[in-house]
Scaffold this motif. Structure first.
Motif, short mmCIF file in Angstrom:
data_model
loop_
_atom_site.label_atom_id
_atom_site.label_comp_id
_atom_site.label_asym_id
_atom_site.label_seq_id
_atom_site.Cartn_x
_atom_site.Cartn_y
_atom_site.Cartn_z
N LYS A 22 0.85 -1.18 0.00
CA LYS A 22 0.00 0.00 0.00
C LYS A 22 0.90 1.24 0.00
O LYS A 22 1.90 1.29 0.71
CB LYS A 22 -0.92 0.02 1.22
CG LYS A 22 -1.94 1.15 1.17
CD LYS A 22 -2.93 1.09 2.32
CE LYS A 22 -3.89 2.28 2.24
NZ LYS A 22 -4.86 2.30 3.38
N LYS A 23 0.51 2.23 -0.79
CA LYS A 23 1.37 3.40 -0.98
C LYS A 23 0.56 4.69 -0.87
O LYS A 23 -0.59 4.75 -1.29
CB LYS A 23 2.03 3.35 -2.36
CG LYS A 23 2.91 2.13 -2.58
CD LYS A 23 3.40 2.01 -3.99
CE LYS A 23 2.34 1.53 -4.97
NZ LYS A 23 1.97 0.11 -4.77
N ARG A 65 -1.28 6.43 7.01
CA ARG A 65 -0.85 5.05 6.78
C ARG A 65 -1.15 4.22 8.03
O ARG A 65 -0.95 4.67 9.16
CB ARG A 65 0.61 4.97 6.35
CG ARG A 65 1.66 5.32 7.35
CD ARG A 65 3.03 5.01 6.75
NE ARG A 65 4.11 5.33 7.68
CZ ARG A 65 5.38 5.06 7.44
NH1 ARG A 65 5.74 4.46 6.30
NH2 ARG A 65 6.33 5.38 8.31
N GLU A 112 3.49 0.26 5.16
CA GLU A 112 2.98 1.03 4.03
C GLU A 112 4.00 2.10 3.65
O GLU A 112 4.68 2.66 4.50
CB GLU A 112 1.65 1.68 4.39
CG GLU A 112 0.54 0.66 4.65
CD GLU A 112 -0.79 1.32 5.02
OE1 GLU A 112 -0.90 2.55 4.91
OE2 GLU A 112 -1.70 0.59 5.44
#
Length: 461
Positions: free
Chosen positions: A357-358, A434, A439
């Motif tokens: 996840k970014k 985040r 992440e």
């Protein structure tokens, strides 16, 4: 004092006169002049590291800065101090007075910093100069240096259209004018056909030796421990600390018809390479092309070439080039700010972080190819916090930038698309959003963005 006077008449001629009045700091040293659209800074830093390892005293001038003006002027990797900077500035003021010129009224800020750099290099008695073109080529302040030994062209693409021209041909034409008669011209690989055509035509017209990295240097990543293990691991000096880490190693081979290998032990080299991304392998090929010509030109037979490469390039990290923040886990900073560099950034993120996840913190200057860059960035992720670089005149309003990302919100209402003009708040928001430290956060889009984010990191961590 204006930030830039680029394009105004006779600026380069004026700067050349000022350099002559200073007894021209570049007259009795070897000069390497680097121009291009992307990869200039990385190329300069690699060459600088290699030359320092070889025992040269190297003056390095790069731009723009990320944090302070002092980082633009270095001797053997050491930044000019504030005291040295002010001392050189006073010397420059004296020289200008002798020419009936005024520092504040007759020079731009960039011209002043360049001339201060040249005074500093003279004071430090360097024997090699590396000069990165600030903008374009023909009309850039660095082009006031009359004697150039090596002219290096990194990847040339579209940028600064409002100043350099709307086409690759126009942009390349102005960059080609830094070529000096009977000098060495080194051209990075994977250029557009028009770039090769224009640069080679100018180099031939000026009776230069032309060296194409694409035809003479082959670079490939060594993907696993088994492949070529015979070549590296039997060499005790090249074992990594844990004996098994084999990522970030490359194989470089001299190919083509220049016979550089005659001055070296062999034509094949294995070494660690610390910089990330395919574009850095292109820059590496350009640097090695320069290195073999430099050694050939100076009749140096360098027997420890492989060690030089490993020591200098194996651990080299450059600020803002997929820079990993040490103080915060999984935060990366990158100065990609035009179509080609953003494409390389996206390619690296997709290959190495595709399943993570970014969150991206993004800000652009309004004179960039924003829509093309945004379309590329949207291929790398779904969550974006949009902010504004620290450049009052040129920054793109974050609310305007947000509109380019509206389709991401329509695609999935859970996607994060937030406009936050304040850089500090934008970065802290990314950290807040985040869910855990696994992440990733990427900050990208402008030199003027990264510098401010670094200040935030220093302030809070």
């Amino acid at each position: 004092m204006k930030e830039s006077l680029y394009g105004e008449k006779k600026r380069v001629k004026l700067l050349a006169e000022i350099l002559d009045k200073m007894n021209n700091p570049a007259s009795d040293v070897q000069v390497i002049h680097v121009s291009g659209t992307n990869g200039k800074g990385s190329t300069c830093y690699m060459i600088n590291s290699i030359l320092c390892e070889m025992g040269y005293k190297v003056g390095l001038f790069t731009s723009p800065q990320i944090t302070t003006i002092y980082e633009l002027i270095k001797v053997n990797g050491v930044e000019i101090t504030e005291l040295e900077f002010e001392g050189c500035k006073n010397k420059l003021r004296q020289v200008l007075n002798e020419l009936n010129l005024n520092l504040e009224n007759d020079l731009s800020y960039f011209e002043m910093v360049f001339l201060i750099a040249m005074i500093h290099f003279k004071n430090k008695d360097v024997n090699v100069l590396i000069l990165e073109c600030g903008l374009g080529g023909e009309l850039d302040a660095t082009n006031a240096v009359s004697k150039i030994d090596y002219t290096i062209f990194t990847k040339i693409g579209i940028d600064h259209k409002n100043i350099l021209g709307n086409t690759i041909e126009e942009i390349c034409q102005t960059k080609s004018k830094i070529i000096r008669k009977q000098s060495n011209v080194i051209i990075a690989p994977n250029q557009r056909d028009a770039v090769y055509e224009i640069l080679e035509k100018e180099a031939k017209y000026k009776n230069c030796d032309i060296f194409l990295a694409e035809k003479n240097i082959k670079i490939e990543k060594v993907e696993n421990k088994e492949k070529n293990s015979q070549n590296i691991y039997e060499k005790e000096d090249f074992k990594s600390e844990n004996g098994s880490e084999f990522q970030n190693k490359v194989r470089a081979e001299i190919i083509g018809n220049y016979d550089f290998w005659k001055n070296f032990k062999n034509n094949e080299y294995f070494f660690r390479f610390g910089l990330k991304g395919e574009q850095q392998l292109e820059n590496l090929a350009t640097v090695l092309m320069w290195y073999f010509r430099f050694c050939d030109d100076s009749k140096n037979s360098v027997e420890n070439t492989e060690k030089i490469f490993d020591r200098t390039l194996g651990t080299l990290q450059i600020a803002g080039r997929m820079e990993k923040v040490e103080k915060i886990k999984n935060v990366y900073l990158d100065v990609a700010h035009n179509e080609d560099s953003v494409e390389a950034f996206v390619d690296y993120v997709k290959k190495n972080f595709d399943n993570r996840k970014k969150i991206f913190v993004v800000g652009f200057l309004k004179d960039k190819e924003v829509e093309k860059c945004v379309n590329l960035l949207k291929m790398a992720g779904d969550n974006f916090i949009l902010t504004e670089p620290n450049n009052e005149e040129r920054k793109l309003d974050s609310e305007i930038l947000e509109k380019y990302f509206e389709d991401k919100k329509i695609e999935n209402p859970k996607n994060i698309i937030i406009s936050e003009k304040n850089i500090e708040k934008a970065f802290l928001k990314a950290l807040e959003l985040r869910e855990n430290e696994d992440e990733c956060i990427f900050v990208v889009g402008s030199f003027y963005l990264l510098g401010e984010v670094k200040k935030v990191i220093e302030k809070y961590f």
